[in-house]
Design a protein around this motif. Structure first.
Motif, PDB file in Angstrom:
ATOM      1  N   VAL A  13      42.682  36.224  47.794  1.00  0.00           N
ATOM      2  CA  VAL A  13      41.438  35.465  47.655  1.00  0.00           C
ATOM      3  C   VAL A  13      41.686  34.220  46.815  1.00  0.00           C
ATOM      4  O   VAL A  13      41.189  33.129  47.137  1.00  0.00           O
ATOM      5  CB  VAL A  13      40.334  36.347  47.036  1.00  0.00           C
ATOM      6  N   THR A  14      42.474  34.344  45.766  1.00  0.00           N
ATOM      7  CA  THR A  14      42.765  33.204  44.889  1.00  0.00           C
ATOM      8  C   THR A  14      43.449  32.080  45.650  1.00  0.00           C
ATOM      9  O   THR A  14      43.032  30.914  45.584  1.00  0.00           O
ATOM     10  CB  THR A  14      43.659  33.658  43.721  1.00  0.00           C
ATOM     11  N   ALA A  55      38.230  31.944  41.114  1.00  0.00           N
ATOM     12  CA  ALA A  55      38.283  33.030  42.100  1.00  0.00           C
ATOM     13  C   ALA A  55      39.233  34.134  41.641  1.00  0.00           C
ATOM     14  O   ALA A  55      38.944  35.324  41.807  1.00  0.00           O
ATOM     15  CB  ALA A  55      38.716  32.482  43.457  1.00  0.00           C
ATOM     16  N   GLY A  56      40.368  33.752  41.073  1.00  0.00           N
ATOM     17  CA  GLY A  56      41.310  34.753  40.588  1.00  0.00           C
ATOM     18  C   GLY A  56      40.757  35.550  39.424  1.00  0.00           C
ATOM     19  O   GLY A  56      40.967  36.763  39.324  1.00  0.00           O
ATOM     20  N   TRP A  57      40.041  34.875  38.559  1.00  0.00           N
ATOM     21  CA  TRP A  57      39.459  35.554  37.401  1.00  0.00           C
ATOM     22  C   TRP A  57      38.373  36.536  37.840  1.00  0.00           C
ATOM     23  O   TRP A  57      38.273  37.641  37.323  1.00  0.00           O
ATOM     24  CB  TRP A  57      38.902  34.508  36.442  1.00  0.00           C
ATOM     25  N   ARG A  58      37.554  36.114  38.815  1.00  0.00           N
ATOM     26  CA  ARG A  58      36.441  36.966  39.242  1.00  0.00           C
ATOM     27  C   ARG A  58      36.895  38.124  40.124  1.00  0.00           C
ATOM     28  O   ARG A  58      36.376  39.218  40.019  1.00  0.00           O
ATOM     29  CB  ARG A  58      35.399  36.134  40.003  1.00  0.00           C
ATOM     30  N   THR A  59      37.859  37.884  41.031  1.00  0.00           N
ATOM     31  CA  THR A  59      38.209  38.911  42.014  1.00  0.00           C
ATOM     32  C   THR A  59      39.469  39.689  41.659  1.00  0.00           C
ATOM     33  O   THR A  59      39.651  40.798  42.153  1.00  0.00           O
ATOM     34  CB  THR A  59      38.413  38.284  43.397  1.00  0.00           C
ATOM     35  N   ARG A  60      40.375  39.092  40.874  1.00  0.00           N
ATOM     36  CA  ARG A  60      41.667  39.711  40.557  1.00  0.00           C
ATOM     37  C   ARG A  60      42.468  40.006  41.829  1.00  0.00           C
ATOM     38  O   ARG A  60      43.253  40.926  41.884  1.00  0.00           O
ATOM     39  CB  ARG A  60      41.507  40.999  39.768  1.00  0.00           C
ATOM     40  N   ASN A  61      42.249  39.207  42.866  1.00  0.00           N
ATOM     41  CA  ASN A  61      42.912  39.386  44.145  1.00  0.00           C
ATOM     42  C   ASN A  61      43.709  38.126  44.458  1.00  0.00           C
ATOM     43  O   ASN A  61      43.125  37.055  44.644  1.00  0.00           O
ATOM     44  CB  ASN A  61      41.872  39.644  45.239  1.00  0.00           C
TER      45      ASN A  61
END
Length: 103
Positions: free
Chosen positions: A84-85, A75-81
């Protein structure tokens, strides 16, 4: 008693180092390359703490911790948020842990 004394001395020494770097050295006097990299210190320290936790808990309960860590990393890799991570990681951990207890 010796252990307590050593712990207190180490605590005072680390506190003095922090105070010296914060109070004595103004940010303007630091080189530009140091100031730009200071923003990476907190995320790196946080990632190191999480990595140690994942490594230590893998022997005890690998499923919830490792699955949640993987989901949070994705999730962190995809959203950079970061919100959300953390949310995805926590929700995945709770879900996998509940499923593991139910079975």
């Amino acid at each position: 008693m010796k252990v307590v004394l050593v712990l207190l001395l180490v605590a005072v020494a680390t506190w003095m180092l922090r105070v010296a770097l914060i109070a004595v050295v103004p940010p303007e006097r630091l080189p530009e390359w140091v100031r730009t990299r200071l923003g990476d210190v907190a995320p790196a320290a946080f990632a190191a703490m999480i990595a140690v936790h994942l490594g230590n808990s893998a022997a005890v309960a690998p499923a919830p911790t490792l699955v949640a860590g993987g989901a949070a990393a994705l999730a962190g890799w995809r959203t950079r948020n970061p919100i959300v991570t953390v949310t995805v990681g926590l929700a995945t951990f709770v879900l996998v842990d509940l499923l593991a207890v139910a079975t």
